[in-house]
Design a protein around this motif. Structure first.
Motif, PDB file in Angstrom:
ATOM      1  N   VAL A  40      53.650 -20.915  -9.643  1.00  0.00           N
ATOM      2  CA  VAL A  40      53.596 -21.086  -8.185  1.00  0.00           C
ATOM      3  C   VAL A  40      53.249 -22.513  -7.770  1.00  0.00           C
ATOM      4  N   LYS A  41      53.150 -23.415  -8.747  1.00  0.00           N
ATOM      5  CA  LYS A  41      52.755 -24.786  -8.408  1.00  0.00           C
ATOM      6  C   LYS A  41      53.793 -25.493  -7.539  1.00  0.00           C
ATOM      7  N   THR A  42      55.039 -25.031  -7.584  1.00  0.00           N
ATOM      8  CA  THR A  42      56.114 -25.672  -6.834  1.00  0.00           C
ATOM      9  C   THR A  42      55.862 -25.607  -5.325  1.00  0.00           C
ATOM     10  N   HIS A 136      56.019 -32.805 -26.373  1.00  0.00           N
ATOM     11  CA  HIS A 136      54.981 -33.767 -26.771  1.00  0.00           C
ATOM     12  C   HIS A 136      54.093 -34.199 -25.604  1.00  0.00           C
ATOM     13  N   ARG A 137      53.807 -33.251 -24.695  1.00  0.00           N
ATOM     14  CA  ARG A 137      52.831 -33.525 -23.642  1.00  0.00           C
ATOM     15  C   ARG A 137      51.484 -32.915 -24.033  1.00  0.00           C
ATOM     16  N   ALA A 138      51.472 -31.645 -24.335  1.00  0.00           N
ATOM     17  CA  ALA A 138      50.246 -30.958 -24.740  1.00  0.00           C
ATOM     18  C   ALA A 138      50.636 -29.882 -25.741  1.00  0.00           C
ATOM     19  N   SER A 172      63.330 -30.653 -21.308  1.00  0.00           N
ATOM     20  CA  SER A 172      64.624 -30.289 -20.725  1.00  0.00           C
ATOM     21  C   SER A 172      64.960 -31.185 -19.534  1.00  0.00           C
ATOM     22  N   TYR A 173      63.946 -31.800 -18.929  1.00  0.00           N
ATOM     23  CA  TYR A 173      64.193 -32.684 -17.781  1.00  0.00           C
ATOM     24  C   TYR A 173      64.870 -34.000 -18.193  1.00  0.00           C
ATOM     25  N   ASP A 174      64.897 -34.268 -19.501  1.00  0.00           N
ATOM     26  CA  ASP A 174      65.597 -35.478 -19.968  1.00  0.00           C
ATOM     27  C   ASP A 174      67.074 -35.195 -20.253  1.00  0.00           C
ATOM     28  N   SER A 213      60.734 -23.328 -18.552  1.00  0.00           N
ATOM     29  CA  SER A 213      60.818 -24.353 -17.526  1.00  0.00           C
ATOM     30  C   SER A 213      62.014 -23.927 -16.681  1.00  0.00           C
ATOM     31  N   THR A 214      62.192 -24.528 -15.526  1.00  0.00           N
ATOM     32  CA  THR A 214      63.357 -24.152 -14.720  1.00  0.00           C
ATOM     33  C   THR A 214      64.669 -24.526 -15.393  1.00  0.00           C
ATOM     34  N   PRO A 215      64.803 -25.740 -15.961  1.00  0.00           N
ATOM     35  CA  PRO A 215      66.099 -26.014 -16.606  1.00  0.00           C
ATOM     36  C   PRO A 215      66.409 -25.033 -17.732  1.00  0.00           C
ATOM     37  N   VAL A 229      58.470 -15.254 -19.309  1.00  0.00           N
ATOM     38  CA  VAL A 229      58.953 -16.593 -18.960  1.00  0.00           C
ATOM     39  C   VAL A 229      58.254 -17.071 -17.685  1.00  0.00           C
ATOM     40  N   ARG A 230      58.108 -18.427 -17.583  1.00  0.00           N
ATOM     41  CA  ARG A 230      57.307 -18.968 -16.483  1.00  0.00           C
ATOM     42  C   ARG A 230      58.008 -20.103 -15.713  1.00  0.00           C
ATOM     43  N   PRO A 231      59.260 -19.968 -15.325  1.00  0.00           N
ATOM     44  CA  PRO A 231      59.833 -21.042 -14.498  1.00  0.00           C
ATOM     45  C   PRO A 231      59.178 -21.033 -13.120  1.00  0.00           C
ATOM     46  N   GLY A 232      59.230 -22.154 -12.422  1.00  0.00           N
ATOM     47  CA  GLY A 232      58.619 -22.220 -11.090  1.00  0.00           C
ATOM     48  C   GLY A 232      59.462 -22.982 -10.087  1.00  0.00           C
ATOM     49  N   ASN A 233      59.978 -24.130 -10.531  1.00  0.00           N
ATOM     50  CA  ASN A 233      60.712 -25.005  -9.609  1.00  0.00           C
ATOM     51  C   ASN A 233      61.924 -24.319  -8.971  1.00  0.00           C
ATOM     52  N   TYR A 234      62.534 -23.357  -9.701  1.00  0.00           N
ATOM     53  CA  TYR A 234      63.773 -22.727  -9.226  1.00  0.00           C
ATOM     54  C   TYR A 234      63.644 -22.120  -7.839  1.00  0.00           C
TER      55      TYR A 234
HETATM   56  C1  LIG Z   1      52.945 -24.998 -18.622  1.00  0.00           C
HETATM   57  C2  LIG Z   1      54.054 -24.902 -17.638  1.00  0.00           C
HETATM   58  N1  LIG Z   1      54.748 -23.768 -17.543  1.00  0.00           N
HETATM   59  C3  LIG Z   1      55.764 -23.630 -16.678  1.00  0.00           C
HETATM   60  C4  LIG Z   1      56.135 -24.673 -15.844  1.00  0.00           C
HETATM   61  C5  LIG Z   1      57.275 -24.468 -14.875  1.00  0.00           C
HETATM   62  O1  LIG Z   1      58.347 -25.314 -15.162  1.00  0.00           O
HETATM   63  P1  LIG Z   1      59.347 -25.802 -14.015  1.00  0.00           P
HETATM   64  O2  LIG Z   1      58.559 -26.684 -13.112  1.00  0.00           O
HETATM   65  O3  LIG Z   1      60.419 -26.523 -14.751  1.00  0.00           O
HETATM   66  O4  LIG Z   1      59.829 -24.593 -13.326  1.00  0.00           O
HETATM   67  C6  LIG Z   1      55.437 -25.881 -15.918  1.00  0.00           C
HETATM   68  C7  LIG Z   1      55.811 -27.024 -15.087  1.00  0.00           C
HETATM   69  O5  LIG Z   1      55.367 -28.140 -15.248  1.00  0.00           O
HETATM   70  C8  LIG Z   1      54.365 -26.004 -16.835  1.00  0.00           C
HETATM   71  O6  LIG Z   1      53.650 -27.136 -16.940  1.00  0.00           O
END
Ligand SMILES: Cc1ncc(COP(=O)(O)O)c(C=O)c1O
Length: 368
Positions: A40-42, A136-138, A172-174, A213-215, A229-234
């Motif tokens: 839900v961060k989007t 390679h972020r965390a 995937s953003y690259d 991720s969304t991509p 699965v945890r996409p958010g940006n979509y």
């Molecule tokens: C740990 C984690 N899960 C899921 C997501 C969601 O990915 P997206 O923003 O590509 O939808 C993010 C986004 O940064 C994330 O950091």
């Protein structure tokens, strides 16, 4: 109120597009046989989260403890805080876990395990191990002994419970194009599923295998071994996602309506600067994209106009002289966000529209 009457700059959500985006991802997750735990961060908005979880089990992912608290107060009771926990915030997280039905936390270091064990009060804390699948972020590298040792540390700590493994294919953003994203989606799945299988083979229960991720989730064709699965940006998508191939530009649901406050032979000045749009350049593979897609009030992109620079409260649009000359002081333009997550977070209010008419108002939660 219509968009022609809005006080600018004004963040606008196209509700028809949000509903279509949510429906699309919900159906994808169902088809692929995985639980959908949208991030839900989007949008950081209760109403958008309700649309995103419709038809699924109701779990969400958050990126701040402030979001966890806010969404829990609105009735969401299965929440994953998907950022490695800072040891200093373990106490706050443990207190929150007492209030929320299920709060899952994330670690990638033994010191964080120790901090959570010290902070635990009553019930066991549910903990995911963050796995690095190539971004390679965390996260731990599952090919190293440290990865197994971290899992064992959780299993051996009575105050904690292993929720499972969690990874995010943010590289995937690259990518450029769906085939390239598909390869990252396969890597994201293969790395985390192989680790889960190896752990199970030596008797460690791994209830949840979580990725997304969304991509990657917009193109993945097969997710055997994955449970959620945890996409958010979509939910909003954006110009960045369209440029890399996750969606079409007319799926982009978040824009900023701005007024033209300066008209010059070589440029237009709008009242949307970095504090209204964020300063994300979006995808860079196709050259200089500008700070968002310049569109008319109906969200139709205006060819050959580019939002070239931003200062705090000004945006500078350049383009062909005849295109610039078509606009007058006070006219409105709609800038389709490059990166909707960052743009939405700049605003106290998101004006929700159907067509050009306001139908609702959403308020993103702020802070950490
Ligand atoms: C740990 C984690 N899960 C899921 C997501 C969601 O990915 P997206 O923003 O590509 O939808 C993010 C986004 O940064 C994330 O950091």
């Amino acid at each position: 109120m219509t968009l022609a009457q809005a006080v600018t700059p004004c963040a606008v959500v196209d509700l028809d597009r949000v509903e279509a985006n949510c429906r699309g991802m919900s159906e994808r997750a169902t088809r692929l046989g995985v639980r959908l735990r949208p991030h839900v961060k989007t949008h950081k908005c209760i109403e958008a989260a309700r649309l995103a979880v419709a038809g699924h089990f109701g779990g969400i992912t958050v990126s701040t403890l402030a979001e966890a608290k806010h969404f829990a107060a609105a009735g969401f009771d299965d929440i994953t805080y998907a950022v490695p926990i800072a040891p200093a915030r373990a106490g706050q997280a443990a207190a929150l876990a007492e209030e929320i039905g299920q709060l899952h936390l994330l670690v990638d270091h033994p010191d964080a395990v120790a901090a959570l064990a010290r902070a635990a009060t009553g019930n066991r804390l549910s903990v995911f191990v963050k796995v690095d699948c190539g971004y390679h972020r965390a996260g731990v590298d599952p090919s190293t002994p440290q990865a197994d040792a971290l899992v064992d540390a959780i299993v051996d700590t009575p105050e904690l419970e292993l929720a499972g493994l969690l990874t995010h294919g943010g590289h995937s953003y690259d990518c450029v194009g769906r085939e390239a994203i598909k390869r990252v989606a396969e890597q994201e799945r293969d790395v985390v599923v192989a680790f889960a299988e190896r752990l199970r083979a030596r008797g460690v229960p791994v209830p949840t295998v979580s990725l997304g991720s969304t991509p990657t989730m917009s193109v993945a064709e097969e997710l055997a071994g994955v449970t959620e699965v945890r996409p958010g940006n979509y939910v909003f998508y954006d110009a960045f996602q369209a440029a890399i191939g996750s969606c079409a530009l007319n799926d982009a649901a978040l824009s900023v309506v701005s007024s033209i406050i300066g008209v010059y032979p070589d440029r237009l000045v709008i009242d949307a600067g970095a504090l209204a749009l964020s300063k994300d350049r979006g995808a860079t593979h196709a050259g200089e994209q500008g700070y968002g897609v310049v569109a008319d009030l109906d969200a139709r992109p205006l060819e050959r106009l580019r939002l070239e620079s931003l200062s705090q409260e000004h945006g500078i649009i350049r383009g062909d002289a005849d295109r610039l000359a078509a606009h007058r002081l006070g006219d409105r333009l709609r800038i389709l966000a490059n990166h909707s997550c960052l743009t939405a977070a700049m605003h106290d209010e998101l004006v929700v529209v159907r067509g050009d008419r306001k139908v609702s108002s959403w308020r993103p939660v702020r802070g950490w």
